[in-house]
Design a protein around this motif. Sequence first.
Motif, mmCIF file in Angstrom:
data_model
loop_
_atom_site.group_PDB
_atom_site.id
_atom_site.type_symbol
_atom_site.label_atom_id
_atom_site.label_comp_id
_atom_site.label_asym_id
_atom_site.label_seq_id
_atom_site.Cartn_x
_atom_site.Cartn_y
_atom_site.Cartn_z
ATOM 1 N N ASP A 34 23.582 -34.063 82.611
ATOM 2 C CA ASP A 34 24.129 -32.887 81.926
ATOM 3 C C ASP A 34 23.933 -33.000 80.423
ATOM 4 O O ASP A 34 23.618 -32.007 79.754
ATOM 5 C CB ASP A 34 25.623 -32.739 82.239
ATOM 6 N N PHE A 35 24.135 -34.198 79.902
ATOM 7 C CA PHE A 35 23.968 -34.412 78.460
ATOM 8 C C PHE A 35 22.515 -34.208 78.043
ATOM 9 O O PHE A 35 22.230 -33.515 77.056
ATOM 10 C CB PHE A 35 24.440 -35.815 78.089
ATOM 11 N N ILE A 36 21.593 -34.782 78.795
ATOM 12 C CA ILE A 36 20.183 -34.641 78.428
ATOM 13 C C ILE A 36 19.739 -33.183 78.567
ATOM 14 O O ILE A 36 18.973 -32.678 77.731
ATOM 15 C CB ILE A 36 19.312 -35.585 79.275
ATOM 16 N N LYS A 37 20.236 -32.496 79.569
ATOM 17 C CA LYS A 37 19.921 -31.069 79.700
ATOM 18 C C LYS A 37 20.439 -30.304 78.487
ATOM 19 O O LYS A 37 19.755 -29.432 77.942
ATOM 20 C CB LYS A 37 20.536 -30.489 80.974
ATOM 21 N N TYR A 38 21.660 -30.623 78.045
ATOM 22 C CA TYR A 38 22.219 -29.964 76.857
ATOM 23 C C TYR A 38 21.326 -30.195 75.641
ATOM 24 O O TYR A 38 21.012 -29.247 74.904
ATOM 25 C CB TYR A 38 23.638 -30.483 76.574
ATOM 26 N N ILE A 39 20.925 -31.431 75.419
ATOM 27 C CA ILE A 39 20.073 -31.740 74.267
ATOM 28 C C ILE A 39 18.760 -30.965 74.350
ATOM 29 O O ILE A 39 18.253 -30.456 73.336
ATOM 30 C CB ILE A 39 19.817 -33.257 74.173
ATOM 31 N N HIS A 40 18.222 -30.839 75.540
ATOM 32 C CA HIS A 40 16.992 -30.058 75.714
ATOM 33 C C HIS A 40 17.222 -28.589 75.345
ATOM 34 O O HIS A 40 16.379 -27.958 74.691
ATOM 35 C CB HIS A 40 16.504 -30.169 77.162
ATOM 36 N N CYS A 95 14.024 -38.348 63.327
ATOM 37 C CA CYS A 95 13.998 -37.552 64.561
ATOM 38 C C CYS A 95 13.504 -36.139 64.231
ATOM 39 O O CYS A 95 14.290 -35.225 63.997
ATOM 40 C CB CYS A 95 15.384 -37.498 65.193
ATOM 41 N N SER A 96 12.175 -35.985 64.244
ATOM 42 C CA SER A 96 11.571 -34.714 63.840
ATOM 43 C C SER A 96 10.902 -33.980 64.987
ATOM 44 O O SER A 96 10.285 -32.942 64.772
ATOM 45 C CB SER A 96 10.544 -34.970 62.718
ATOM 46 N N ASP A 97 11.018 -34.505 66.196
ATOM 47 C CA ASP A 97 10.363 -33.846 67.328
ATOM 48 C C ASP A 97 11.207 -34.029 68.587
ATOM 49 O O ASP A 97 12.095 -34.879 68.655
ATOM 50 C CB ASP A 97 8.940 -34.376 67.540
ATOM 51 N N GLN A 98 10.895 -33.217 69.588
ATOM 52 C CA GLN A 98 11.691 -33.213 70.803
ATOM 53 C C GLN A 98 11.571 -34.506 71.613
ATOM 54 O O GLN A 98 12.579 -34.974 72.160
ATOM 55 C CB GLN A 98 11.330 -32.004 71.671
ATOM 56 N N PRO A 99 10.380 -35.132 71.726
ATOM 57 C CA PRO A 99 10.336 -36.404 72.471
ATOM 58 C C PRO A 99 11.287 -37.454 71.893
ATOM 59 O O PRO A 99 11.966 -38.160 72.649
ATOM 60 C CB PRO A 99 8.870 -36.829 72.341
#
Length: 309
Positions: A34-40, A95-99
Amino acid sequence: MNDPDQTVRIGKQTVSLTSLDKPLWPEQGLKKADFIKYIHVVADKMLPFLNDRPLTVVRYPHGVKGESFFQKNCPDYAPDFVKTATVEDIDYILCSDQPTLIWLANQLAFEYHVPFQPITSASPSEIVLDLDPPSRDEFPMAIQAALMIKDVLDRLHLTAFIKTSGNKGLQVYIPLPDETFTYDDTRDFTQFIASYLTESEPDWFTTERLKKNRHHRLYVDYLQHDEGKTIIAPYSVRGNAQATVATPIHWDEVNDDLEPDTFTIPMMEERLKQRGCPMALFQKAKQEQNFGQVLQALKDQQKGGTLTK
């Protein structure tokens, strides 16, 4: 994300996701997936405020019920796509990109704290006024302070944005054109705002740094805005049991109905669909601010105290 472990392809990078069934916020029923989905979901809204800024994170390897720790140095095991910058012998993550953001989320970095300028500059990119009431029960003080500041900024024709801190306060953002002003300049302004609040409502607001001397007044921390200091980034989750988020809000939401724990992970996706990002025009506003004129007027009129009249 039902598998306990998997990899995802983001652009040209592959990011490993592990232990996706791990409970992180047990009281909210939220797992790592759920957390990783939120960050996405919030990544494209959050990344502009992280871009090229030396990052300090707070990691919760066992969720909010376990111990947490601050991390500044990039770990040796970080993948090659994670960019870094060295400041005073600390190897900070950029942290400048989504990966990179998703990788950090997989490391259970809940909180993202950033300075007020990118690594490429010594000039602040924004002013942030941190409005910190004594407790959540006294959150109405933060609302009152924010509205008073908004009134002043409107009269000065300055554009401002606002977000919750994710804990018990509010934070007012004033975007600035890049490479233009110094921290001495912005300190003159933040001190002026702090003085305005404390002189207008001395029983409500204070600039007293010692908690024992604040006497249940809201602390207006104008010294927090300085080189080397950090602020919680917009859309960062906080490490509390409620899974609250440091959430950009619209000014019409700053009213007596606003509560400090209103905005949480489970409701953010629908909120963004319904109301969009309140800070979407932040970069555009940077180029349109007349802060230079305001700063000059402040320097000319400080002794007279007539700037807001």
